[in-house]
Design a protein around this motif. Sequence first.
Motif, PDB file in Angstrom:
ATOM      1  N   LYS A  97       0.831  -1.205   0.000  1.00 24.17           N
ATOM      2  CA  LYS A  97       0.000   0.000   0.000  1.00 24.17           C
ATOM      3  C   LYS A  97       0.862   1.250   0.000  1.00 24.17           C
ATOM      4  CE  LYS A  97      -4.298  -1.407   2.336  1.00 24.17           C
ATOM      5  NZ  LYS A  97      -5.168  -1.104   3.493  1.00 24.17           N
ATOM      6  N   THR A  98       0.443   2.256  -0.769  1.00 22.92           N
ATOM      7  CA  THR A  98       1.068   3.572  -0.716  1.00 22.92           C
ATOM      8  C   THR A  98       0.395   4.378   0.391  1.00 22.92           C
ATOM      9  OG1 THR A  98      -0.468   4.671  -2.231  1.00 22.92           O
ATOM     10  CG2 THR A  98       1.368   3.418  -3.202  1.00 22.92           C
ATOM     11  N   PRO A  99       0.960   5.530   0.779  1.00 17.45           N
ATOM     12  CA  PRO A  99       0.298   6.358   1.798  1.00 17.45           C
ATOM     13  C   PRO A  99      -1.091   6.825   1.400  1.00 17.45           C
ATOM     14  CG  PRO A  99       2.589   6.974   1.629  1.00 17.45           C
ATOM     15  CD  PRO A  99       2.329   5.997   0.521  1.00 17.45           C
ATOM     16  N   ASN A 100      -1.415   6.783   0.104  1.00 12.06           N
ATOM     17  CA  ASN A 100      -2.768   7.137  -0.338  1.00 12.06           C
ATOM     18  C   ASN A 100      -3.714   5.944  -0.305  1.00 12.06           C
ATOM     19  OD1 ASN A 100      -1.978   9.741  -0.861  1.00 12.06           O
ATOM     20  ND2 ASN A 100      -1.493   9.332  -3.004  1.00 12.06           N
ATOM     21  N   ASN A 101      -3.255   4.826   0.277  1.00 10.84           N
ATOM     22  CA  ASN A 101      -4.037   3.583   0.325  1.00 10.84           C
ATOM     23  C   ASN A 101      -4.313   3.028  -1.065  1.00 10.84           C
ATOM     24  OD1 ASN A 101      -4.237   2.939   3.023  1.00 10.84           O
ATOM     25  ND2 ASN A 101      -6.051   4.164   3.355  1.00 10.84           N
ATOM     26  N   GLU A 102      -3.473   3.361  -2.015  1.00  7.47           N
ATOM     27  CA  GLU A 102      -3.522   2.705  -3.310  1.00  7.47           C
ATOM     28  C   GLU A 102      -2.635   1.469  -3.271  1.00  7.47           C
ATOM     29  OE1 GLU A 102      -2.175   5.704  -5.940  1.00  7.47           O
ATOM     30  OE2 GLU A 102      -4.042   6.865  -5.889  1.00  7.47           O
ATOM     31  N   LEU A 103      -3.011   0.445  -4.040  1.00  8.70           N
ATOM     32  CA  LEU A 103      -2.248  -0.795  -4.059  1.00  8.70           C
ATOM     33  C   LEU A 103      -1.290  -0.789  -5.244  1.00  8.70           C
ATOM     34  CD1 LEU A 103      -4.927  -3.488  -3.136  1.00  8.70           C
ATOM     35  CD2 LEU A 103      -3.455  -2.132  -1.654  1.00  8.70           C
ATOM     36  N   SER A 104      -0.104  -1.300  -5.010  1.00 14.61           N
ATOM     37  CA  SER A 104       0.924  -1.345  -6.041  1.00 14.61           C
ATOM     38  C   SER A 104       0.971  -2.718  -6.689  1.00 14.61           C
ATOM     39  CB  SER A 104       2.293  -1.010  -5.427  1.00 14.61           C
ATOM     40  OG  SER A 104       3.334  -1.234  -6.355  1.00 14.61           O
ATOM     41  N   ASP A 105       1.235  -2.731  -7.989  1.00 17.24           N
ATOM     42  CA  ASP A 105       1.439  -3.994  -8.707  1.00 17.24           C
ATOM     43  C   ASP A 105       2.852  -4.094  -9.251  1.00 17.24           C
ATOM     44  OD1 ASP A 105       1.329  -2.052 -10.628  1.00 17.24           O
ATOM     45  OD2 ASP A 105      -0.058  -3.115 -11.957  1.00 17.24           O
ATOM     46  N   LYS A 106       3.737  -3.247  -8.791  1.00 16.30           N
ATOM     47  CA  LYS A 106       5.093  -3.170  -9.319  1.00 16.30           C
ATOM     48  C   LYS A 106       6.030  -4.102  -8.549  1.00 16.30           C
ATOM     49  CE  LYS A 106       4.546   1.629 -10.803  1.00 16.30           C
ATOM     50  NZ  LYS A 106       4.501   1.280 -12.239  1.00 16.30           N
ATOM     51  N   ILE A 107       7.120  -4.465  -9.199  1.00 14.85           N
ATOM     52  CA  ILE A 107       8.190  -5.246  -8.581  1.00 14.85           C
ATOM     53  C   ILE A 107       9.450  -4.389  -8.553  1.00 14.85           C
ATOM     54  CG2 ILE A 107       9.774  -7.168  -8.924  1.00 14.85           C
ATOM     55  CD1 ILE A 107       7.590  -8.909  -9.710  1.00 14.85           C
ATOM     56  N   TYR A 108      10.024  -4.256  -7.363  1.00 18.70           N
ATOM     57  CA  TYR A 108      11.260  -3.504  -7.197  1.00 18.70           C
ATOM     58  C   TYR A 108      12.363  -4.456  -6.737  1.00 18.70           C
ATOM     59  CZ  TYR A 108       8.141   0.556  -7.237  1.00 18.70           C
ATOM     60  OH  TYR A 108       7.203   1.483  -7.580  1.00 18.70           O
ATOM     61  N   VAL A 109      13.562  -4.194  -7.208  1.00 16.71           N
ATOM     62  CA  VAL A 109      14.745  -4.968  -6.820  1.00 16.71           C
ATOM     63  C   VAL A 109      15.718  -4.020  -6.132  1.00 16.71           C
ATOM     64  CG1 VAL A 109      16.615  -6.454  -7.598  1.00 16.71           C
ATOM     65  CG2 VAL A 109      14.411  -6.496  -8.793  1.00 16.71           C
ATOM     66  N   ILE A 110      16.089  -4.334  -4.876  1.00 14.08           N
ATOM     67  CA  ILE A 110      16.981  -3.496  -4.091  1.00 14.08           C
ATOM     68  C   ILE A 110      18.277  -4.254  -3.843  1.00 14.08           C
ATOM     69  CG2 ILE A 110      17.302  -2.304  -1.891  1.00 14.08           C
ATOM     70  CD1 ILE A 110      14.398  -1.809  -1.731  1.00 14.08           C
ATOM     71  N   SER A 111      19.389  -3.592  -4.093  1.00 11.53           N
ATOM     72  CA  SER A 111      20.705  -4.183  -3.863  1.00 11.53           C
ATOM     73  C   SER A 111      21.632  -3.130  -3.293  1.00 11.53           C
ATOM     74  CB  SER A 111      21.275  -4.751  -5.164  1.00 11.53           C
ATOM     75  OG  SER A 111      21.380  -3.729  -6.143  1.00 11.53           O
ATOM     76  N   VAL A 112      22.733  -3.572  -2.717  1.00 16.73           N
ATOM     77  CA  VAL A 112      23.746  -2.674  -2.162  1.00 16.73           C
ATOM     78  C   VAL A 112      24.797  -2.411  -3.230  1.00 16.73           C
ATOM     79  CG1 VAL A 112      25.558  -2.436  -0.434  1.00 16.73           C
ATOM     80  CG2 VAL A 112      23.358  -3.439   0.201  1.00 16.73           C
ATOM     81  N   VAL A 113      25.084  -1.131  -3.485  1.00 15.18           N
ATOM     82  CA  VAL A 113      26.101  -0.773  -4.470  1.00 15.18           C
ATOM     83  C   VAL A 113      27.352  -0.207  -3.820  1.00 15.18           C
ATOM     84  CG1 VAL A 113      24.461  -0.395  -6.332  1.00 15.18           C
ATOM     85  CG2 VAL A 113      25.023   1.489  -4.801  1.00 15.18           C
ATOM     86  N   CYS A 114      27.230   0.269  -2.586  1.00 17.02           N
ATOM     87  CA  CYS A 114      28.385   0.844  -1.911  1.00 17.02           C
ATOM     88  C   CYS A 114      28.197   0.708  -0.411  1.00 17.02           C
ATOM     89  CB  CYS A 114      28.569   2.320  -2.290  1.00 17.02           C
ATOM     90  SG  CYS A 114      29.967   3.126  -1.485  1.00 17.02           S
ATOM     91  N   LYS A 115      29.254   0.306   0.277  1.00 13.70           N
ATOM     92  CA  LYS A 115      29.227   0.182   1.726  1.00 13.70           C
ATOM     93  C   LYS A 115      30.543   0.721   2.259  1.00 13.70           C
ATOM     94  CE  LYS A 115      28.387  -3.183   5.418  1.00 13.70           C
ATOM     95  NZ  LYS A 115      28.190  -4.616   5.726  1.00 13.70           N
TER      96      LYS A 115
END
Length: 527
Positions: A97-115
Motif C-alpha cells: 500500500k502507498t500512503p494514499n491507500n492505493e495498491l501497487s502492482d510493481k516489482i522492485y529490486v533493491i541491492s547494495v552498491v556501496c558500503k
Amino acid sequence: MSLQMITVSNNIALIQPGFSLMNFDGQLFFFGQKGWPKRSCPTGVFHFDVKHNQLKLKPTVFSKDSCYLPPLRYPATCTFKGSAESEKYQYIIHGGKTPNNELSDKIYVISVVCKNNKKVTFRCTEKDLVGDVPEARYGHSIDVVYSRGKSVGVLFGGRAYIPSAQRITEKWNSVADCLPHVFLLDFEFGCSTAYILPELQDGLSFHVSIARNDTIYILGGHSLANNVRPANLYRIRVDLPLGSPAVNCTVLPGGISVSSAILTQTNKDEFVIVGGYQLENQKRMVCNIISFEDNKIAIREMETPDWTPDIKHSKIWFGSNMGNGTVFLGIPGDNKQVVSETFYFYMLKCAEDDINEDQKTFTNSQTSTEDPGDSTPFEDSEEFCFSAEANSFDGDDEFDIYNEDDEEDESETGYWITCCPTCDVNINTWVPFYSTELNKPAMIYCSHGDGHWVHAQCMDLAERTLIHLSEGSNKYYCNEHVEIARALQTPKRALPLKKPPLKSLHKKGSGKILTPAKKSFLRRLFD
C-alpha cells in the motif's frame, strides 16, 4: 525465551503496523513508514540500529541511477540470489500500500552498491512483467525456489480492492481475496505465468511461507470470503526442467489455525512461529516450533515467553523477524498515561545461538488486514516478517541521525522555502494540489549546477509529469534553468547552404541565354 523492552530514541512515530525489515550483511534496514518520506530522508529507508536495548533510526541513501521507491506498507518481500551457490543477494519487493491507500502492482529490486564506514548506498530498479501479471495486492507472499540450477519466484495469496465497477463511495476501499492462483515469476526475462492448483481453493492472505530448495510450505492464513483461518498446511513443489515448469501441490496434515504470525529461524532446520491471531478479536499467545527432517515437516507447541500484562491485554500486536531467532514486537501505548507513546516495543529472543549465513533459509509471513488508523482495532495487526539478523553495531555512530525537529528548519532547502521568484507556496495557506500530497507540497529536484529543490506546483507541472519524473532517473530543470540546459544541449549551428545566383546558370561559351520560363523553373527548384 527472553522478552526485553526496547526504547526508541528517535522518530518512534515512523514505526507503524505494516513496516518491513531488510537485512544486508547483518545490518537491518527499516522500510515502509505510513506517510510520504520527509526531506531529511527522502528515500523512506532507515538503518535499524539496536544497541543496549535502544533503537535508533538513521537515514540511508540511494544511488542516482535508482528509480523512485514509494514507502510501501504490507508488501511481499524475499531475498533473491542468481543461484543457490551465490553469496550476493538482492531483495525483491512486490505490491503493498502507498500512503494514499492505493495498491501497487510493481516489482522492485533493491541491492547494495556501496558500503563505506557503515554507510550503505542502495540501488533500486523496477522490474517489468509480461504474461499473466499479478494484480495489485497486499498481504501475500513471494519466495524464490531453486531447481536444476535455475531459480524462479513464486507468488501466492493476498487481497486486492474489489473491481472498479463494484466500487461505490461507501465501499471504495473494500477489499476481497485474490484468486488462489500460483504465479511463477522469471526475474531474468520478466515473464509471469499463473497456475491453477485444485488443492488451493481459497485465496489465503497473511499466511506464513517457508522456501526450501524447490519447495514452498504455506501455513495458516485468513480467508476473507469465509472469515475463517483454516488449519491447512500446503506443500508446493516446483520443478524447472528445460521445458515448461511443473508445479504441484500437496495437502499435509498437522497445520495450525493462525494469521499474521511472525516466523524466525533458530537453526538450519528449525523455526519458531510467534504471535498472530486465532480469531478476529483474539491474539494467539501460543508459540510453535517448526522443524524439518528428511523432507518432512513437524509442528509442535513450545514453552511460551513470560508475556507482560500490556501484551496480554492489548487487542492488536505487530512486528517482524530480526533474524537469529529474534522477533521485534509492537503494541499500542496506554492512552491513560500523562505522556502517552504511540506504541511500545519489545524484543523476543527465541534462541541464543547464531545461524551461519550459508545455512540460512529465508522465510516470509504477511501483513494482516488493516492498520489501526484505517480500521477497527479488532482487525489483524499488520506485520511483515523477514529473515534478518539482530546484530549489535560497534564503533562510533557515523550516520546523521534523523530528527523530526529538522523538518521545521527549512532555511536552506525543503518544503517551506521560496523556490523561485514567483513562488506562492505559503505554510499558512497551502492546501493539497496533487493527490500524492498529504500535509506538505510536492517538490522536484532541479539538476542544474549543484542542484536545488523547487515546488512542483510553482513549476506548473502536471501530476502525470510529476509522477513520471519521480519514478524515473531523468534530469529535470526548473523554469529558471531550462533555457541554460537547452543551450548546453543545442547542437552547433550549421552554416546555411549557399544558393548559386541565377546568372551563373548561363553556360559559358555557349552564347545561349536562359528564357524567362527556365529562370522561373530554376528559381522554384533552388528556393
